[in-house]
Design a protein around this motif. Structure first.
Motif, PDB file in Angstrom:
ATOM      1  N   ARG A  19       0.825  -1.214   0.000  1.00 38.86           N
ATOM      2  CA  ARG A  19       0.000   0.000   0.000  1.00 38.86           C
ATOM      3  C   ARG A  19       0.860   1.265   0.000  1.00 38.86           C
ATOM      4  O   ARG A  19       0.611   2.179  -0.780  1.00 38.86           O
ATOM      5  CB  ARG A  19      -0.931  -0.008   1.209  1.00 38.86           C
ATOM      6  N   THR A  20       1.889   1.312   0.852  1.00 36.18           N
ATOM      7  CA  THR A  20       2.718   2.518   0.904  1.00 36.18           C
ATOM      8  C   THR A  20       3.507   2.704  -0.380  1.00 36.18           C
ATOM      9  O   THR A  20       3.678   3.838  -0.841  1.00 36.18           O
ATOM     10  CB  THR A  20       3.669   2.503   2.108  1.00 36.18           C
ATOM     11  N   GLN A  23       1.033   4.005  -2.881  1.00 29.97           N
ATOM     12  CA  GLN A  23       0.678   5.393  -2.575  1.00 29.97           C
ATOM     13  C   GLN A  23       1.787   6.347  -2.993  1.00 29.97           C
ATOM     14  O   GLN A  23       1.511   7.441  -3.483  1.00 29.97           O
ATOM     15  CB  GLN A  23       0.391   5.552  -1.085  1.00 29.97           C
ATOM     16  N   ASP A  28      -3.071   8.195  -3.512  1.00 29.52           N
ATOM     17  CA  ASP A  28      -3.968   7.528  -2.562  1.00 29.52           C
ATOM     18  C   ASP A  28      -4.875   6.506  -3.243  1.00 29.52           C
ATOM     19  O   ASP A  28      -5.111   5.427  -2.713  1.00 29.52           O
ATOM     20  CB  ASP A  28      -4.810   8.553  -1.808  1.00 29.52           C
ATOM     21  N   TRP A  29      -5.404   6.862  -4.420  1.00 31.14           N
ATOM     22  CA  TRP A  29      -6.259   5.918  -5.136  1.00 31.14           C
ATOM     23  C   TRP A  29      -5.481   4.667  -5.531  1.00 31.14           C
ATOM     24  O   TRP A  29      -6.006   3.556  -5.464  1.00 31.14           O
ATOM     25  CB  TRP A  29      -6.865   6.573  -6.383  1.00 31.14           C
ATOM     26  N   GLY A  31      -2.937   3.379  -3.962  1.00 31.49           N
ATOM     27  CA  GLY A  31      -2.749   2.593  -2.745  1.00 31.49           C
ATOM     28  C   GLY A  31      -3.988   1.797  -2.390  1.00 31.49           C
ATOM     29  O   GLY A  31      -3.904   0.635  -1.992  1.00 31.49           O
ATOM     30  N   ALA A  32      -5.151   2.421  -2.531  1.00 35.47           N
ATOM     31  CA  ALA A  32      -6.403   1.728  -2.223  1.00 35.47           C
ATOM     32  C   ALA A  32      -6.652   0.586  -3.206  1.00 35.47           C
ATOM     33  O   ALA A  32      -7.039  -0.516  -2.809  1.00 35.47           O
ATOM     34  CB  ALA A  32      -7.571   2.718  -2.258  1.00 35.47           C
ATOM     35  N   ILE A  33      -6.401   0.825  -4.485  1.00 38.06           N
ATOM     36  CA  ILE A  33      -6.597  -0.216  -5.498  1.00 38.06           C
ATOM     37  C   ILE A  33      -5.620  -1.371  -5.268  1.00 38.06           C
ATOM     38  O   ILE A  33      -5.997  -2.547  -5.370  1.00 38.06           O
ATOM     39  CB  ILE A  33      -6.460   0.368  -6.913  1.00 38.06           C
ATOM     40  N   THR A  35      -4.313  -2.307  -2.430  1.00 41.94           N
ATOM     41  CA  THR A  35      -4.758  -3.022  -1.234  1.00 41.94           C
ATOM     42  C   THR A  35      -5.910  -3.959  -1.561  1.00 41.94           C
ATOM     43  O   THR A  35      -5.909  -5.128  -1.156  1.00 41.94           O
ATOM     44  CB  THR A  35      -5.174  -2.033  -0.137  1.00 41.94           C
ATOM     45  N   VAL A  36      -6.886  -3.468  -2.299  1.00 37.36           N
ATOM     46  CA  VAL A  36      -8.037  -4.297  -2.670  1.00 37.36           C
ATOM     47  C   VAL A  36      -7.582  -5.469  -3.540  1.00 37.36           C
ATOM     48  O   VAL A  36      -8.031  -6.604  -3.342  1.00 37.36           O
ATOM     49  CB  VAL A  36      -9.112  -3.444  -3.390  1.00 37.36           C
TER      50      VAL A  36
END
Length: 102
Positions: A19-20, A23, A28-29, A31-33, A35-36
């Motif tokens: 994630r980091t 990111q 931020d988007w 990182g979220a993608i 992670t998912v």
């Protein structure tokens, strides 16, 4: 004293995760993608292991595949939670070698 504090802070390692890293490069988007996607990969691997182990155990001990898969998942969960990652790694290596051997 300030130099000692700064030196101590420089020697500390930062925790780096998927994630980091995402990111830092994608925002931020991203990182979220990432992670998912990583959670989905882990979930789909778990489902694949449970399903295939259920089929294999069904052929060995003649229990229905869903029950065999649940049994395998419960046993592997106990292995990880009770004996830790070293024992899990050894069992995983043995199972992988057995699969390749067959």
């Amino acid at each position: 004293m300030n130099k000692k504090r700064r030196k101590k802070e420089e020697n500390e390692l930062d925790v780096i995760s998927i994630r980091t890293m995402a990111q830092e490069t994608l925002g931020d988007w991203g990182g979220a993608i990432a992670t998912v996607a990583y959670v989905f990969l882990g979930y789909s691997s778990m489902v694949a292991y449970s399903c295939k182990s259920g089929e294999i155990l069904f052929q060995l001990i003649n229990l229905p595949a869903p029950i065999s898969g649940s049994l395998f998942t419960a046993l592997f969960t106990m292995l990880v939670s009770i004996w830790g990652t070293k024992a899990t790694d050894r069992v995983n290596q043995y199972l992988t070698a057995s699969l390749i051997g067959t």
